[in-house]
Motif scaffolding. Structure first.
Motif, PDB file in Angstrom:
ATOM      1  N   ALA A  32      35.060  36.378  25.329  1.00  0.00           N
ATOM      2  CA  ALA A  32      34.401  37.546  25.907  1.00  0.00           C
ATOM      3  C   ALA A  32      33.169  37.908  25.083  1.00  0.00           C
ATOM      4  N   GLN A  33      32.179  38.498  25.733  1.00  0.00           N
ATOM      5  CA  GLN A  33      30.937  38.851  25.062  1.00  0.00           C
ATOM      6  C   GLN A  33      30.665  40.347  25.162  1.00  0.00           C
ATOM      7  N   ARG A  34      29.966  40.862  24.181  1.00  0.00           N
ATOM      8  CA  ARG A  34      29.577  42.270  24.217  1.00  0.00           C
ATOM      9  C   ARG A  34      28.750  42.533  25.473  1.00  0.00           C
ATOM     10  N   GLY A  35      29.071  43.606  26.165  1.00  0.00           N
ATOM     11  CA  GLY A  35      28.390  43.942  27.413  1.00  0.00           C
ATOM     12  C   GLY A  35      29.141  43.481  28.650  1.00  0.00           C
ATOM     13  N   ASP A  36      30.149  42.604  28.482  1.00  0.00           N
ATOM     14  CA  ASP A  36      30.921  42.135  29.639  1.00  0.00           C
ATOM     15  C   ASP A  36      31.689  43.275  30.282  1.00  0.00           C
ATOM     16  N   THR A  37      31.921  43.111  31.583  1.00  0.00           N
ATOM     17  CA  THR A  37      32.780  44.017  32.340  1.00  0.00           C
ATOM     18  C   THR A  37      34.166  43.380  32.438  1.00  0.00           C
ATOM     19  N   LEU A  38      35.199  44.192  32.290  1.00  0.00           N
ATOM     20  CA  LEU A  38      36.570  43.703  32.387  1.00  0.00           C
ATOM     21  C   LEU A  38      37.098  43.916  33.800  1.00  0.00           C
ATOM     22  N   LEU A  39      37.645  42.856  34.396  1.00  0.00           N
ATOM     23  CA  LEU A  39      38.241  42.921  35.724  1.00  0.00           C
ATOM     24  C   LEU A  39      39.711  42.538  35.632  1.00  0.00           C
ATOM     25  N   LEU A  40      40.538  43.112  36.515  1.00  0.00           N
ATOM     26  CA  LEU A  40      41.953  42.753  36.622  1.00  0.00           C
ATOM     27  C   LEU A  40      42.244  42.462  38.088  1.00  0.00           C
ATOM     28  N   THR A  41      42.979  41.357  38.353  1.00  0.00           N
ATOM     29  CA  THR A  41      43.140  40.900  39.740  1.00  0.00           C
ATOM     30  C   THR A  41      44.437  41.334  40.414  1.00  0.00           C
ATOM     31  N   LYS A  42      45.442  41.770  39.646  1.00  0.00           N
ATOM     32  CA  LYS A  42      46.713  42.216  40.227  1.00  0.00           C
ATOM     33  C   LYS A  42      47.122  43.552  39.619  1.00  0.00           C
ATOM     34  N   PRO A  43      47.926  44.329  40.331  1.00  0.00           N
ATOM     35  CA  PRO A  43      48.357  45.624  39.803  1.00  0.00           C
ATOM     36  C   PRO A  43      49.461  45.489  38.761  1.00  0.00           C
ATOM     37  N   LEU A  44      49.594  46.530  37.932  1.00  0.00           N
ATOM     38  CA  LEU A  44      50.689  46.625  36.974  1.00  0.00           C
ATOM     39  C   LEU A  44      51.918  47.254  37.644  1.00  0.00           C
TER      40      LEU A  44
ATOM     41  N   LEU B 166      43.032  38.633  33.810  1.00  0.00           N
ATOM     42  CA  LEU B 166      42.132  39.569  33.151  1.00  0.00           C
ATOM     43  C   LEU B 166      40.859  38.803  32.832  1.00  0.00           C
ATOM     44  N   LEU B 167      39.718  39.298  33.324  1.00  0.00           N
ATOM     45  CA  LEU B 167      38.454  38.570  33.244  1.00  0.00           C
ATOM     46  C   LEU B 167      37.416  39.372  32.469  1.00  0.00           C
ATOM     47  N   ALA B 168      36.598  38.676  31.686  1.00  0.00           N
ATOM     48  CA  ALA B 168      35.412  39.271  31.065  1.00  0.00           C
ATOM     49  C   ALA B 168      34.199  38.635  31.734  1.00  0.00           C
ATOM     50  N   VAL B 169      33.425  39.459  32.461  1.00  0.00           N
ATOM     51  CA  VAL B 169      32.370  38.945  33.343  1.00  0.00           C
ATOM     52  C   VAL B 169      31.047  39.644  33.034  1.00  0.00           C
ATOM     53  N   ALA B 170      29.973  38.880  33.006  1.00  0.00           N
ATOM     54  CA  ALA B 170      28.644  39.473  32.839  1.00  0.00           C
ATOM     55  C   ALA B 170      28.391  40.462  33.978  1.00  0.00           C
ATOM     56  N   PRO B 171      27.825  41.638  33.686  1.00  0.00           N
ATOM     57  CA  PRO B 171      27.699  42.698  34.698  1.00  0.00           C
ATOM     58  C   PRO B 171      27.012  42.270  35.990  1.00  0.00           C
ATOM     59  N   GLN B 172      25.991  41.410  35.906  1.00  0.00           N
ATOM     60  CA  GLN B 172      25.246  41.049  37.107  1.00  0.00           C
ATOM     61  C   GLN B 172      26.062  40.210  38.085  1.00  0.00           C
ATOM     62  N   ALA B 173      27.188  39.649  37.626  1.00  0.00           N
ATOM     63  CA  ALA B 173      28.007  38.793  38.490  1.00  0.00           C
ATOM     64  C   ALA B 173      29.243  39.498  39.034  1.00  0.00           C
ATOM     65  N   VAL B 174      29.483  40.724  38.608  1.00  0.00           N
ATOM     66  CA  VAL B 174      30.725  41.411  38.960  1.00  0.00           C
ATOM     67  C   VAL B 174      30.883  41.587  40.465  1.00  0.00           C
ATOM     68  N   ALA B 175      29.853  42.034  41.139  1.00  0.00           N
ATOM     69  CA  ALA B 175      29.954  42.294  42.582  1.00  0.00           C
ATOM     70  C   ALA B 175      30.324  41.030  43.350  1.00  0.00           C
TER      71      ALA B 175
ATOM     72  N   ALA C 268      35.428  34.854  29.877  1.00  0.00           N
ATOM     73  CA  ALA C 268      36.789  34.732  29.342  1.00  0.00           C
ATOM     74  C   ALA C 268      37.799  35.026  30.434  1.00  0.00           C
ATOM     75  N   ILE C 269      38.943  34.335  30.358  1.00  0.00           N
ATOM     76  CA  ILE C 269      40.034  34.532  31.308  1.00  0.00           C
ATOM     77  C   ILE C 269      41.353  34.466  30.542  1.00  0.00           C
ATOM     78  N   THR C 270      42.278  35.348  30.882  1.00  0.00           N
ATOM     79  CA  THR C 270      43.663  35.241  30.441  1.00  0.00           C
ATOM     80  C   THR C 270      44.534  35.831  31.526  1.00  0.00           C
ATOM     81  N   ASP C 271      45.832  35.519  31.510  1.00  0.00           N
ATOM     82  CA  ASP C 271      46.697  36.179  32.481  1.00  0.00           C
ATOM     83  C   ASP C 271      47.558  37.209  31.767  1.00  0.00           C
ATOM     84  N   VAL C 272      47.912  38.257  32.489  1.00  0.00           N
ATOM     85  CA  VAL C 272      48.667  39.375  31.929  1.00  0.00           C
ATOM     86  C   VAL C 272      50.143  39.130  32.209  1.00  0.00           C
TER      87      VAL C 272
END
Length: 350
Positions: free
Chosen positions: A171-183, A311-320, A227-231
């Motif tokens: 993961a890099q500084r400035g990345d947005t964190l995304l989660l694909t499934k609920p807790l 759980l994903l760390a994504v550059a902001p411009q690619a989030v949408a 970056a990618i990992t699973d929860v």
């Protein structure tokens, strides 16, 4: 014997724990692994023990690396076929979390042969085989033992191009964190064992636990997905802490944006949590700035997930664009849950 008839067996009564809630607590695992060398002197080993990543990765040639993992646990639901499906989906998730595509699986089977009906054991295997077929791979063999408690899972192998490998430590500084499934999986399966989960809640949590994390393979080919990992068993906070430490970034988690299964949230109000949620929280609470979180919120964020989301760390411009494709592929819960910042590695919950 049908799946409905086999459910009368009540698989969860044969074991002291279930699903990824069976995992050894984070602090205890660190103690077990403390004296093992984390860096293995083999340049072909791309991923080993060093950052607690989801699978080992070994480079075969310039275009292929082998992704290898194993995952198994005791019953988390009563229906044998459903248990087999959940365990297989969970094991394959580690391959997807590295950006890989599964190619082969072996079964890991431990069963109390003298007490569990043969039809139930067959149902577990059938469930695992169903998921392997769905993933486009063969369940090609495995190993079985006579065990005091039921255990099932897979050794899973996959392939990834070395350039597309994704780790939990990139993961890099400035990345947005995304989660694909609920807790809430741990909460709801604990309620199931206590006969407090509704039939609708069961179907919902089963759908979450048996949804293959296929997007990991294409997400890793997106340069902006760093970056990618699973929860899974350490909860969202535990796996996010691994990302923060491995990547050397400070992470900020926006708890109001974290998706939670509706019935799980209601059940927390009744004090229903798996014991592993409390062990998780106690294991890493000192490394997390939790602000004004209630005890229920702390435990939900520490709730062990079985076959949880990516759980994903994504550059902001690619989030949408990433979210649009995830939603199109039936990951409707996917959304923004935080960001990576400058500062000392750790987690701030706001």
């Amino acid at each position: 014997m049908s799946a409905g008839e086999m459910a009368v067996v009540r698989l969860t009564q044969y074991s002291h724990g279930g699903g990824c809630g069976c995992k050894i607590a984070p602090a205890q695992l660190q103690e077990i692994l403390r004296d093992l060398p984390k860096f293995i002197p083999d340049p072909r080993l791309l991923v080993g023990l060093e950052t607690g990543d989801d699978a080992a990765v070994y480079q075969l040639n310039g275009a292929q690396a082998l992704v290898l993992t194993t995952d198994f646990f005791m019953p988390i639901v009563d229906d044998p076929v459903d248990f087999g499906r959940i365990a297989a989906t969970n094991a394959l998730s580690d391959v997807y979390a590295m950006g890989g595509t599964p190619i082969l699986a072996l079964a890991v089977l431990g069963m109390p042969i003298n007490t569990l009906p043969m039809e139930a054991i067959q149902g577990i295997m059938h469930g695992g085989q169903q998921v392997c077929r769905e993933a486009g791979i063969v369940l090609a063999g495995g190993h079985s033992i006579d065990a005091p408690e039921p255990i099932f899972g897979l050794v899973a192998a996959g392939l990834v191009h070395p350039d597309h490998l994704r780790r939990n430590s990139s993961a890099q500084r400035g990345d947005t964190l995304l989660l694909t499934k609920p807790l809430g999986v741990g909460v709801m399966t604990t309620a199931l064992k206590k006969d407090k989960l509704s039939p609708e809640g069961y179907l919902e949590v089963l759908r979450v636990m048996t949804q293959l994390n296929r997007p990991g393979a294409w997400l890793a080919q997106e340069a902006a997905v760093h970056a990618i990992t699973d929860v899974t068993g350490f909860g969202l906070l535990g796996h996010l802490l691994e990302v923060a430490r491995g990547s050397g970034v400070r992470t900020q988690l926006i708890h109001a944006k974290v998706p939670v299964l509706a019935e799980a949230r209601a059940l927390t109000g009744q004090g229903i949590f798996p014991g592993a949620a409390r062990r998780n929280w106690e294991g890493y609470r000192e490394q997390i700035q939790a602000g004004t979180l209630s005890l229920e919120e702390q435990l939900l964020l520490s709730d062990p997930q079985t076959s949880g989301g990516l759980l994903l760390a994504v550059a902001p411009q690619a989030v949408a664009g990433v979210l649009e494709r995830l939603h199109r592929e039936d990951f409707g819960w996917a959304g923004i849950v935080g960001q990576c910042l400058d500062g000392q590695p750790g987690i701030e919950v706001v």
